[in-house]
Write an enzyme that holds these catalytic residues in place. Structure first.
Site, PDB file in Angstrom:
ATOM      1  CG  ASP A 184      39.845  35.672  44.312  1.00  0.00           C
ATOM      2  OD1 ASP A 184      39.630  36.488  43.569  1.00  0.00           O
ATOM      3  OD2 ASP A 184      40.144  34.583  44.200  1.00  0.00           O
ATOM      4  CE  LYS A 241      38.436  35.856  33.497  1.00  0.00           C
ATOM      5  NZ  LYS A 241      38.663  34.518  32.848  1.00  0.00           N
ATOM      6  CG  ASP A 264      44.870  45.240  45.812  1.00  0.00           C
ATOM      7  OD1 ASP A 264      44.030  44.367  45.617  1.00  0.00           O
ATOM      8  OD2 ASP A 264      45.913  44.826  45.291  1.00  0.00           O
ATOM      9  NE  ARG A 302      56.845  39.740  50.360  1.00  0.00           N
ATOM     10  CZ  ARG A 302      57.499  38.336  50.520  1.00  0.00           C
ATOM     11  NH1 ARG A 302      58.771  38.455  50.597  1.00  0.00           N
ATOM     12  NH2 ARG A 302      56.670  37.558  50.724  1.00  0.00           N
TER      13      ARG A 302
END
Length: 265
Positions: free
Chosen positions: A167, A171, A203, A241
């Site tokens: 994750d 912010k 990413d 994917r």
């Protein structure tokens, strides 16, 4: 309230439908709160995800968890040699639905993968994939990877660690929740054998830059890239994917491969 109720028809739930939060969602499966009171208060670096468990995932959890699953309770040290039959072991932190994990296990049957996540559907899906493809080199762990690293893994017991697409907490006020921090790296270094590779991928470009900065500054790790930058995606990491969709949108995926060094007594 200290308990929640599974939805059932009618205005009142029969007594047997009431389940306390500490009780497992599936009997014999992963515990709802494996560490219990042993888990100290701290900033969590993960966000538990609640989503529907399919019938196939539930079946896999109930049948296969006693064989290939374990709860991170913080009360024991794992015997990885016994668990994996003497195979070298790589720890994967966060595996989503498990497709990439299963592919890596199939491509490298001589390496054990201890895969950690808190996502119940993903746990069930990975167990089902392991059974369907005859993958005996996967074990699925449920709970907080920090407790696993700190209290349940012997020193120098891992030949590698993988943290793929954690994750990014985009912010700024949430950056403290990002997993790849100096404190985490110090904790991760202990169970990694000298020469073991810590492989991260993301990413989210700002997070990639932070990862590179933090890893490069840590005395227990050295970059495998001579130029000190990001690494090409190694062939053993499958293109997922999710990753493919990001690439189609122009996202850059960054891989970081850092080696465990022995600089401390």
């Amino acid at each position: 309230m200290s308990e929640f109720r599974d939805p059932v028809p009618g205005p009142e739930a029969p007594r047997h439908f009431i389940r306390a939060k500490s009780e497992p969602r599936f009997p014999g499966g992963p515990a709802a709160d494996p560490a219990g009171s042993h888990h100290e208060r701290r900033i969590r670096s993960f966000q538990p995800r609640r989503s529907r468990v399919t019938a196939g995932q539930e079946d896999a959890l109930q049948r296969l968890w006693p064989l290939w699953g374990l709860d991170i309770d913080g009360h024991r040290v794992l015997d990885l040699e016994e668990m994996f039959g003497g195979l070298p072991v790589v720890l994967e932190i966060g595996f989503g639905m498990g497709e990439a994990t299963a592919q890596m296990a199939a491509d490298d049957p001589g390496t054990g993968i201890l895969a950690v996540d808190v996502h119940t559907p993903g746990q069930g899906n990975l167990l089902a994939l392991a059974e369907r493809n005859g993958l005996s080199n996967i074990r699925v762990a449920n709970g907080d990877a920090i407790i696993l690293l700190r209290e349940m893994l012997p020193p120098r017991s891992l030949t590698g660690m993988r943290v793929y697409f954690p994750d990014p907490w985009p912010k700024k006020r949430h950056h403290k929740r990002r997993l790849i921090q100096p404190e985490f790296l110090t904790l991760a270094a202990r169970p990694l054998a000298p020469g073991a590779i810590l492989h991260c991928a993301t990413d989210w470009e700002p997070y990639a830059e932070q990862m590179l900065e933090v890893l490069s500054a840590h005395p227990d790790f050295e970059n495998t890239q001579e130029d000190g930058g990001f690494a090409p995606r190694p062939a053993f990491r499958p293109l997922t994917r999710f990753e493919g969709q990001g690439l189609d949108k122009g996202h850059k995926v960054r891989d970081l491969l850092f080696r465990r060094v022995t600089t401390r007594a």
